[in-house]
Enzyme design. Structure first.
Site, mmCIF file in Angstrom:
data_model
loop_
_atom_site.group_PDB
_atom_site.id
_atom_site.type_symbol
_atom_site.label_atom_id
_atom_site.label_comp_id
_atom_site.label_asym_id
_atom_site.label_seq_id
_atom_site.Cartn_x
_atom_site.Cartn_y
_atom_site.Cartn_z
ATOM 1 N N GLU A 61 0.564 -1.041 0.143
ATOM 2 C CA GLU A 61 -0.310 -0.044 0.171
ATOM 3 C C GLU A 61 0.610 1.484 0.024
ATOM 4 O OE1 GLU A 61 -2.507 -3.383 1.142
ATOM 5 O OE2 GLU A 61 -0.657 -2.602 1.778
ATOM 6 N N ARG A 270 9.707 -11.680 -0.452
ATOM 7 C CA ARG A 270 9.155 -10.789 -0.173
ATOM 8 C C ARG A 270 9.914 -9.688 1.438
ATOM 9 N NH1 ARG A 270 5.109 -7.225 -1.699
ATOM 10 N NH2 ARG A 270 3.389 -6.481 -0.320
ATOM 11 N N MET A 309 15.386 -3.483 1.009
ATOM 12 C CA MET A 309 14.224 -3.060 0.341
ATOM 13 C C MET A 309 14.168 -2.003 -0.449
ATOM 14 S SD MET A 309 12.410 -5.381 2.231
ATOM 15 C CE MET A 309 10.798 -4.395 2.948
ATOM 16 N N GLY A 310 12.862 -1.668 -0.950
ATOM 17 C CA GLY A 310 12.721 -1.343 -1.808
ATOM 18 C C GLY A 310 13.084 -0.922 -3.443
ATOM 19 N N GLU A 311 13.618 -1.781 -3.738
ATOM 20 C CA GLU A 311 14.705 -2.160 -4.623
ATOM 21 C C GLU A 311 13.935 -2.667 -5.815
ATOM 22 O OE1 GLU A 311 18.783 -0.662 -4.968
ATOM 23 O OE2 GLU A 311 18.741 -2.516 -3.759
ATOM 24 N N LEU A 337 1.866 -4.461 -11.894
ATOM 25 C CA LEU A 337 2.482 -3.613 -12.753
ATOM 26 C C LEU A 337 3.271 -2.709 -12.878
ATOM 27 C CD1 LEU A 337 -1.661 -2.186 -11.948
ATOM 28 C CD2 LEU A 337 -1.045 -3.420 -13.831
#
Length: 421
Positions: A61, A270, A309-311, A337
């Site tokens: 989210e 994840r 994280m975040g890549e 997407l």
């Protein structure tokens, strides 16, 4: 009355809820910190009042809402923003995405006293809830204090509708407390109305998850990663994978290496607590690997383990094909997407319940391929890598599908603006 019984049950279950949080701390120690925020105690001297609150349950989210929230920052530069979430991984994503330009606290547990304390301490201008995070006491306390509650990017499946109908009095009470709802599509809108929401409170905006912009900054990061991977070809990525799935994907890669000895798998678990466990799995499979966190020059291994994280959104841009995790096992799948936006073919397993608002149309547009088992993945990978035009055609259709469905952020900003006047 329904909310009273809900609160009583919640209080009775509170020892189990707290035990659950504590046990999650075995894998992610951050769950055992900042517990005062879980009960609505906020260090209010450090948090600005009269802010717009965005609630994003966890990482997915936060990622989806980031372009929207940044647009709100540009549109209303004098309005402070607080982002709440439920998980430490969500917290880390907020830090990476906003670099201190927003405030962050955990959303409290939905006890009446905790939500009352939370709202009293922060005195928010508005509460915007992403997806369908419906918390009865939070909504009721906000209504009592005349604070608008806006549901954004809202979706409600037939299964969820049936579940909410079983607690109809409580569901109807929540619907009465919602100020405005921005639904994915007409079907989602109709389900909320069937649940008891006033039809005049509902607008259809589409999904903000389609509004993906590959900025120059991101393009430069993708180029740097491609340079590090220049010795490897072909490259495929497995994003947002789960335990039970990683083993299957490593076997798939072992099979691919027989046809393409120089192939690279970028494996992206994840959850961060899985990084070391997946590293052990790769070693057990007798595959050479490097960690993304220690990749300074070039990658010469068979697997690149993303342990940062975040890549993920950047790593998709470095691959020729993407498998979307959480779909070979019964986790409901994850967002395809981000990968489609790069114009690369996407493969998913059979379990796509969480994204039934995306996958059916993406499959219909022929921008995605669906498999029933991991054995079928190797066949598709070989076809994609042996026929360049086939893979490019799939990727092109996926990217076009994303582009055609964009525009939700602009409509959502209009909804927010309506209640800020």
């Amino acid at each position: 009355m329904a909310r009273f019984f809900y609160s009583v049950i919640l209080y009775l279950l509170s020892p189990l809820i707290l035990l659950h949080l504590w046990l999650r701390g075995n894998k992610a120690p951050e769950y055992r910190k900042r517990w005062h925020e879980r009960f609505g105690f906020i260090a209010s001297n450090n948090i600005k009042k009269n802010a717009i609150i965005f609630h994003c349950a966890s990482v997915g989210e936060v990622v989806a809402a980031t372009p929207l929230i940044k647009k709100v920052q540009l549109t209303y530069p004098n309005s402070p923003i607080i982002i709440t979430c439920n998980s430490p991984t969500g917290t880390e994503q907020i830090k990476r995405s906003f670099s201190g330009t927003v405030e962050h606290v955990y959303l409290p547990l939905d006890f009446p006293c905790a939500t009352r304390r939370f709202i009293k301490n922060l005195k928010p201008k508005m509460i915007c809830i992403l997806e369908t995070e419906l918390w009865p006491n939070l909504i009721a306390q906000s209504k009592k204090q005349n604070i608008p509650v806006i549901l954004l990017n809202a979706r409600l499946s037939e299964k969820s509708l049936a579940g909410y109908k079983k607690i109809a009095p409580l569901s109807q009470s929540m619907m009465q407390g919602i100020t405005q709802l921005a639904a994915h599509d007409q079907n989602d809108a109709a389900r909320f109305i069937e649940l008891g929401l006033d039809k005049h409170k509902v607008v259809t905006t589409g999904s903000i998850k389609f509004d993906i912009k590959i900025s120059q900054n991101i393009s430069e990061k993708v180029s740097r990663i491609k340079q590090q991977l220049i010795q490897k070809h072909p490259i495929w990525i497995a994003g947002s994978t789960h335990p039970g799935e990683n083993e299957l994907l490593l076997k798939t890669h072992q099979a691919l290496l027989k046809s393409y000895p120089n192939a690279l798998l970028i494996l992206v678990p994840r959850h961060p607590e899985q990084f070391d466990k997946v590293a052990d799995l790769i070693s057990s499979a007798n595959l050479s690997f490097q960690r993304k966190s220690s990749l300074s020059d070039s990658c010469t291994s068979q697997v690149l383990l993303s342990d940062t994280m975040g890549e993920l959104g950047i790593l998709y841009g470095a691959a020729q094909c993407a498998f979307i995790g959480g779909s070979l096992i019964e986790r409901g799948g994850h967002n395809p997407l981000e990968a489609s936006a790069y114009g690369i073919p996407v493969i998913t397993g059979p379990h796509i319940l969480n994204f039934l608002h995306v996958y059916p149309e993406l499959l219909k547009a022929q921008g995605c391929l669906k498999v029933d088992s991991s054995e079928q993945i190797i066949t598709l990978l070989q076809q994609i890598f042996s026929d360049e035009s086939y893979g490019e055609n799939l990727g092109r259709k996926g990217a076009l599908f994303v582009q055609k469905n964009q525009g939700a952020i602009k409509k959502t900003i209009e909804v927010i603006a309506r209640h800020l006047k």
